[in-house]
Scaffold this active site. Structure first.
Site, PDB file in Angstrom:
ATOM      1  N   LYS A  34       0.863  -1.169   0.000  1.00 23.84           N
ATOM      2  CA  LYS A  34       0.000   0.000   0.000  1.00 23.84           C
ATOM      3  C   LYS A  34       0.911   1.233   0.000  1.00 23.84           C
ATOM      4  CE  LYS A  34      -2.778   3.365   1.569  1.00 23.84           C
ATOM      5  NZ  LYS A  34      -2.288   4.740   1.825  1.00 23.84           N
ATOM      6  N   GLY A  49       6.753   5.158   8.374  1.00 23.52           N
ATOM      7  CA  GLY A  49       5.900   6.332   8.436  1.00 23.52           C
ATOM      8  C   GLY A  49       5.980   6.998   9.793  1.00 23.52           C
ATOM      9  N   SER A  50       4.958   7.724  10.142  1.00 16.38           N
ATOM     10  CA  SER A  50       4.977   8.517  11.364  1.00 16.38           C
ATOM     11  C   SER A  50       4.761   7.645  12.594  1.00 16.38           C
ATOM     12  CB  SER A  50       3.885   9.594  11.310  1.00 16.38           C
ATOM     13  OG  SER A  50       2.604   9.010  11.450  1.00 16.38           O
ATOM     14  N   THR A  51       5.262   8.119  13.723  1.00 18.94           N
ATOM     15  CA  THR A  51       5.063   7.411  14.982  1.00 18.94           C
ATOM     16  C   THR A  51       3.586   7.341  15.343  1.00 18.94           C
ATOM     17  OG1 THR A  51       7.262   8.068  15.751  1.00 18.94           O
ATOM     18  CG2 THR A  51       5.651   7.450  17.439  1.00 18.94           C
ATOM     19  N   GLU A  52       2.845   8.395  15.046  1.00 19.86           N
ATOM     20  CA  GLU A  52       1.408   8.416  15.343  1.00 19.86           C
ATOM     21  C   GLU A  52       0.682   7.283  14.629  1.00 19.86           C
ATOM     22  OE1 GLU A  52      -2.475  11.363  14.698  1.00 19.86           O
ATOM     23  OE2 GLU A  52      -0.495  11.991  14.029  1.00 19.86           O
ATOM     24  N   GLY A  94       2.134   4.646  13.392  1.00 21.52           N
ATOM     25  CA  GLY A  94       2.720   3.407  13.883  1.00 21.52           C
ATOM     26  C   GLY A  94       1.985   2.865  15.097  1.00 21.52           C
ATOM     27  N   GLU A 102       9.592   1.388  10.996  1.00 26.15           N
ATOM     28  CA  GLU A 102      10.572   2.478  10.932  1.00 26.15           C
ATOM     29  C   GLU A 102       9.775   3.771  10.980  1.00 26.15           C
ATOM     30  OE1 GLU A 102      12.129   5.543   9.564  1.00 26.15           O
ATOM     31  OE2 GLU A 102      12.608   4.496   7.683  1.00 26.15           O
ATOM     32  N   CYS A 104      13.038  10.943   7.502  1.00 28.92           N
ATOM     33  CA  CYS A 104      12.793  10.681   8.924  1.00 28.92           C
ATOM     34  C   CYS A 104      14.048  10.776   9.771  1.00 28.92           C
ATOM     35  CB  CYS A 104      12.144   9.310   9.089  1.00 28.92           C
ATOM     36  SG  CYS A 104      12.962   8.018   8.146  1.00 28.92           S
ATOM     37  N   GLU A 114       8.988  16.421  15.393  1.00 35.37           N
ATOM     38  CA  GLU A 114       9.372  16.168  14.005  1.00 35.37           C
ATOM     39  C   GLU A 114       8.575  17.079  13.082  1.00 35.37           C
ATOM     40  OE1 GLU A 114      10.394  12.365  11.230  1.00 35.37           O
ATOM     41  OE2 GLU A 114       8.478  12.308  12.268  1.00 35.37           O
TER      42      GLU A 114
END
Length: 497
Positions: A190, A242-245, A247, A264, A298, A399
């Site tokens: 995706k 992608g983003s921690t959010e 994730g 990651e 990142c 970030e």
């Protein structure tokens, strides 16, 4: 703004909407919906793309399962290596087109995307080698009779859901694809909705290379498609960048069948410049550690720690360097920095520019969106350097994912290691010094997945890359990467007397 490149416009963009790729076929989304992907340099529509959703994900996962349990499972390691070598040749042959698609879709300068050719081929060939060199082991058991045999098998984990960000489309797609093919897994990829085009073109090259139907599937869609992939009970592993959010959401969504995860995520990397550093090398290196890809990396070294004796000179030189970076049409081969990927990202970055000023930081370079001239319709923010920054300011802690550096002064090595580690993230880090003792102490002291010394953002197919803390877990590249796509089965055999 008129494109200035003499390179041919990709034929892939001709015709109607770009379709999903499932089970070896180009298919429209079951809903019939499409969405537009935008050229961030002009703000204009680049292409219409089928908008996949949960029902399309389900069809793709089932196709991947059939392929995993069908002919693909009979392919020997050398067969997988051979098809990866063919794909590497095709990617090399068509890389100019893939690079152009990424430049149009992402806004990265063509002078940068074209350089991905070497890495793309190296990744495919490196993992092709791992396909034939990864194996189990025999074990001398302490609890079985001496006339017994104990060994392990490496078996592919199954169907992989790969969810990619928008900041490196073709490179990320190949990076996710390599361990899948090498291990014998299958995948539903995706790509980010902002940059779907090169992944769809890569799917066509997979057909040409001879990869069986259903082994590689590409479903483009919005966030709901990614969520459906993360929670699908037929998916055995999720590989996410992608983003921690996001994730965190994937971790929760994966709990239903306890999927294996590798993630990651975000970063706020410390880039440390000692007073004894080679100033000429460190200025350019530390600047491009932030401004490469318009800061949309990142592991960007956005917290620029500079030792106090050289702080004033160093930041002045970085500011001058930043002002000299050529920002412009990404199709112009002299352009060094292009736009941000979308209007949403532009709003995010500009919000941080405002917050930085409100909290007392001062922009020594940049600091505002470009709103005049030929670039006014695009999503352009010039390279920005903030000084008078405190560690607790938002621009020093959060970030931003844009071309924004925060310069902070430090006095000694223990102090800067502690401040460098004072972050929820731990993805990358850098140190610039002629003192090997300091270099090794910082490399050992920083709680981060990668530390670059007198260089930055160097990636190698054989070197593992990944994060500590809220920057994720698992590694990409190196032997550690492919191991995450295998189950290890133990076999203990008592032989007949």
């Amino acid at each position: 703004m008129q494109p200035s490149s003499t390179r041919p416009f990709p034929a892939f963009l001709e015709g109607g909407p770009k379709l999903l790729y499932i089970d070896g076929k180009h298919v429209p989304a079951l809903s019939g919906k499409t969405f537009q992907t935008i050229n961030p340099a002009t703000g204009k529509v680049l292409a219409e793309v089928s908008q996949g959703a949960a029902e399309d994900i389900d069809v793709a996962v089932k196709a991947a399962r059939r392929a995993f349990e069908g002919p693909w499972s009979k392919w020997r390691p050398a067969d997988r290596q051979q098809v990866m070598s063919r794909l590497a040749d095709l990617v090399d042959r068509h890389h100019d087109e893939l690079a152009m698609l990424d430049t149009l879709d992402l806004g990265a300068p063509i002078s940068r995307t074209i350089l991905g050719r070497k890495r793309a081929g190296a990744l495919l060939r490196y993992y092709g080698g791992l396909a034939t060199s990864t194996h189990g082991e025999t074990i001398n058991s302490s609890f079985m009779p001496h006339d017994s045999l104990t060994y392990t098998l490496k078996e592919p984990v199954g169907v992989v859901g790969a969810i990619n960000p928008w900041n490196g489309p073709i490179g990320m797609a190949i990076w996710k694809l390599c361990p899948v093919l090498a291990s014998g897994c299958t995948v539903v990829l995706k790509p980010a909705e902002q940059t779907p085009l090169s992944a769809l073109r890569l799917a066509e090259l997979c057909i040409e290379a001879g990869i069986p139907d259903g082994v590689v599937n590409v479903v483009v869609g919005l966030g709901d498609a990614g969520a459906a992939l993360a929670e699908h009970p037929g998916v055995d592993k999720i590989a996410f960048t992608g983003s921690t959010e996001v994730g965190r959401k994937i971790v929760r969504a994966s709990a239903g069948n306890l999927k294996r995860l590798s993630m990651e995520l975000g970063g706020k990397s410390a880039n440390i410049v000692f007073a004894d550093a080679n100033m000429d090398i460190a200025v350019a290196g530390a600047a491009m550690a932030v401004y490469m890809n318009s800061g949309q990396i990142c592991s960007a070294g956005t917290r620029m720690f500079v030792q106090r004796p050289i702080y004033d000179e160093f930041v002045e030189r970085v500011a001058a360097f930043a002002k000299g970076i050529r920002v412009g049409d990404p199709l112009d081969e002299s352009t060094q920095m292009g736009p941000l990927v979308s209007s949403e990202q532009l709003d995010r970055v500009c919000g941080y520019l405002q917050v930085g000023k409100e909290q007392g930081a001062r922009a020594l370079a940049g600091g505002a969106r470009l709103t005049e001239g030929a670039l006014a319709d695009g999503y352009f923010v010039p390279p920005t350097l903030f000084v008078d920054v405190a560690d607790d300011m938002r621009i020093a802690r959060e970030e931003i994912f844009g071309p924004v550096a925060a310069a902070l002064a430090f006095d000694d090595i223990d102090e800067v290691i502690a401040r460098g580690n004072d972050s929820e993230y731990g993805l990358g880090g850098g140190v610039w010094t002629r003192d090997l003792n300091n270099a090794h102490l910082v490399a050992k002291g920083l709680r981060t997945g990668t530390v670059w010394v007198n260089c930055y953002q160097v990636l190698d197919p054989a070197v593992p890359f990944g994060g500590y803390k809220m920057s994720g877990f698992g590694r990409e590249s190196g032997n550690e990467h492919i191991q995450e796509y295998f189950e290890t089965k133990a076999v203990m055999v008592k032989l007949d007397q």
